[in-house]
Design an enzyme around this catalytic site. Structure first.
Site, short mmCIF file in Angstrom:
data_model
loop_
_atom_site.label_atom_id
_atom_site.label_comp_id
_atom_site.label_asym_id
_atom_site.label_seq_id
_atom_site.Cartn_x
_atom_site.Cartn_y
_atom_site.Cartn_z
N GLY A 198 0.81 -1.22 0.00
CA GLY A 198 0.00 0.00 0.00
C GLY A 198 0.84 1.26 0.00
CG ASP B 117 -1.48 5.79 6.79
OD1 ASP B 117 -1.82 6.98 6.62
OD2 ASP B 117 -2.02 5.05 7.62
CG LEU C 53 -3.04 -7.21 0.59
CD1 LEU C 53 -3.76 -6.48 1.70
CD2 LEU C 53 -1.77 -7.83 1.12
CB THR D 30 -8.64 0.52 11.90
OG1 THR D 30 -9.56 1.62 11.92
CG2 THR D 30 -9.43 -0.76 11.74
CD GLU E 81 -14.61 3.05 11.75
OE1 GLU E 81 -15.61 2.32 11.92
OE2 GLU E 81 -14.69 4.30 11.73
CE1 TYR F 171 -10.72 -0.67 6.70
CE2 TYR F 171 -11.59 0.26 8.74
CZ TYR F 171 -10.54 0.07 7.85
OH TYR F 171 -9.32 0.62 8.13
CE LYS G 4 -7.53 -2.53 8.05
NZ LYS G 4 -6.07 -2.57 7.82
#
Length: 337
Positions: free
Chosen positions: A8, A13, A59, A125, A127, A149, A153
């Site tokens: 990524g 980031d 991925l 994260t 989240e 999501y 994660k």
């Protein structure tokens, strides 16, 4: 000289981390998703595109991951790749889960086989906390995710911990709260606000249309947070760390900071779905609310406790949320000039 791999790397980031590691003397390899043309605009903006070595990296493709890891043999591997837009995860839940959950497992198992001494960082994260069990949220807070999501994660986070405990791998997770920058994608709410208000400040007329203005988030600067990632992999013992500012504000608050940076003063009117904001100086209607931008299951409050990162890593954020809003607003205003 150390070698690192950043999956990524073309994202927000990834670009900031690549710059940080280049400054520290690393040889930087980076993975980008297999598309017709790599989107390298962020690396270009930071002036480092020619300094990194890029690899196609998917991925969802175990063979591609295996071959790339075997070829690079990095000292440090930072997994920042993901389907990272929460809203889209309800539309593509299977893809989100395959990339964000199984993708982490594919990397870890390839590292265990080919490069077990490589130090691994997983981008977890806030989240994952979802319908929060306590305030503030820390490393021990239970995960109650509210989106595909967030669920995906959680798997990536726990499989990282499992490989650390099962195979003795130096594998760490950074539980990062919302971190933004001028490099943030325009689909994310902070950049959506800064870009829309910058256009209005330049003479535009289209208001910024948002969802839940009362959602509270702990916002920091991505450039600060990538240093925390690096610090995790420099520790003798791997672990999990919350990176946050410890300050939580509403979407409305962030919009006010952006408006102020652009010379606007917002007057808010109405409640809920009919709420809107007018710039007192120009009389323009600059913000509206629409149901289509509300999530099926909302995360109302995220507030991180970064005390472990401060104590163990010596990490703390440098940029306040007001400074962040000003930085992003001015960058978008200048880019539109």
């Amino acid at each position: 000289m150390k070698t690192c791999f950043i999956s990524g790397i073309t994202g927000q980031d990834g670009a900031y981390l690549a710059r940080l590691l280049l400054d520290k003397g690393y040889t930087v390899h980076g993975g980008f998703r297999r598309i017709s043309q790599a989107e390298t605009v962020r690396l270009d903006k930071l002036g480092i595109l020619s300094d990194v070595q890029l690899h196609e990296f998917d991925l969802a493709d175990a063979n591609n991951i295996f071959r790339t890891i075997g070829k690079v043999q990095a000292h440090e591997f930072y997994n920042l790749a993901a389907q990272s837009f929460v809203g889209a995860s309800w539309e593509v839940p299977v893809y989100t889960s395959d990339v964000n959950a199984m993708g982490v497992l594919r990397i870890l198992d390839s590292l265990r086989t080919l490069a077990p001494e490589t130090r691994f960082y997983q981008a977890s994260t806030s989240e994952m906390f979802g319908q929060v069990a306590e305030v503030p949220q820390r490393e021990s807070t239970p995960f109650l995710p509210r989106s595909p999501y967030g669920v995906s994660k959680v798997f990536g986070h726990f499989i990282t911990r499992n490989y650390r405990e099962s195979f003795g791998m130096h594998a760490s997770s950074g539980i990062l709260f919302n971190h933004e920058s001028p490099l943030r994608g325009t689909e994310f709410v902070t950049r959506k606000i800064t870009l829309a208000l910058a256009r209005l400040a330049r003479g535009g007329s289209e208001p910024c249309v948002l969802g839940n203005l009362d959602a509270k988030r702990d916002w920091g600067f991505a450039g600060d947070y990538v240093e925390g990632m690096w610090r995790m992999l420099q520790q003798d013992t791997p672990g999990d760390y919350v990176l946050a500012t410890g300050v939580s504000l509403t979407v409305r608050d962030f919009a006010n900071f952006v408006a102020e940076a652009l010379g606007m003063k917002l007057d808010w009117n109405g409640v809920g779905i009919v709420e809107y904001a007018i710039d007192r100086k120009s009389g323009k209607r600059v913000i509206e609310v629409s149901e289509r931008f509300f999530r099926p299951a909302e995360v109302d409050l995220l507030l991180g406790d970064p005390s472990k990162a401060a104590k163990v890593l010596g990490w703390k954020p440098r940029v306040s949320v007001q400074q962040l809003a000003e930085m992003m607003a001015r960058a978008d205003y200048e880019d539109l000039g």
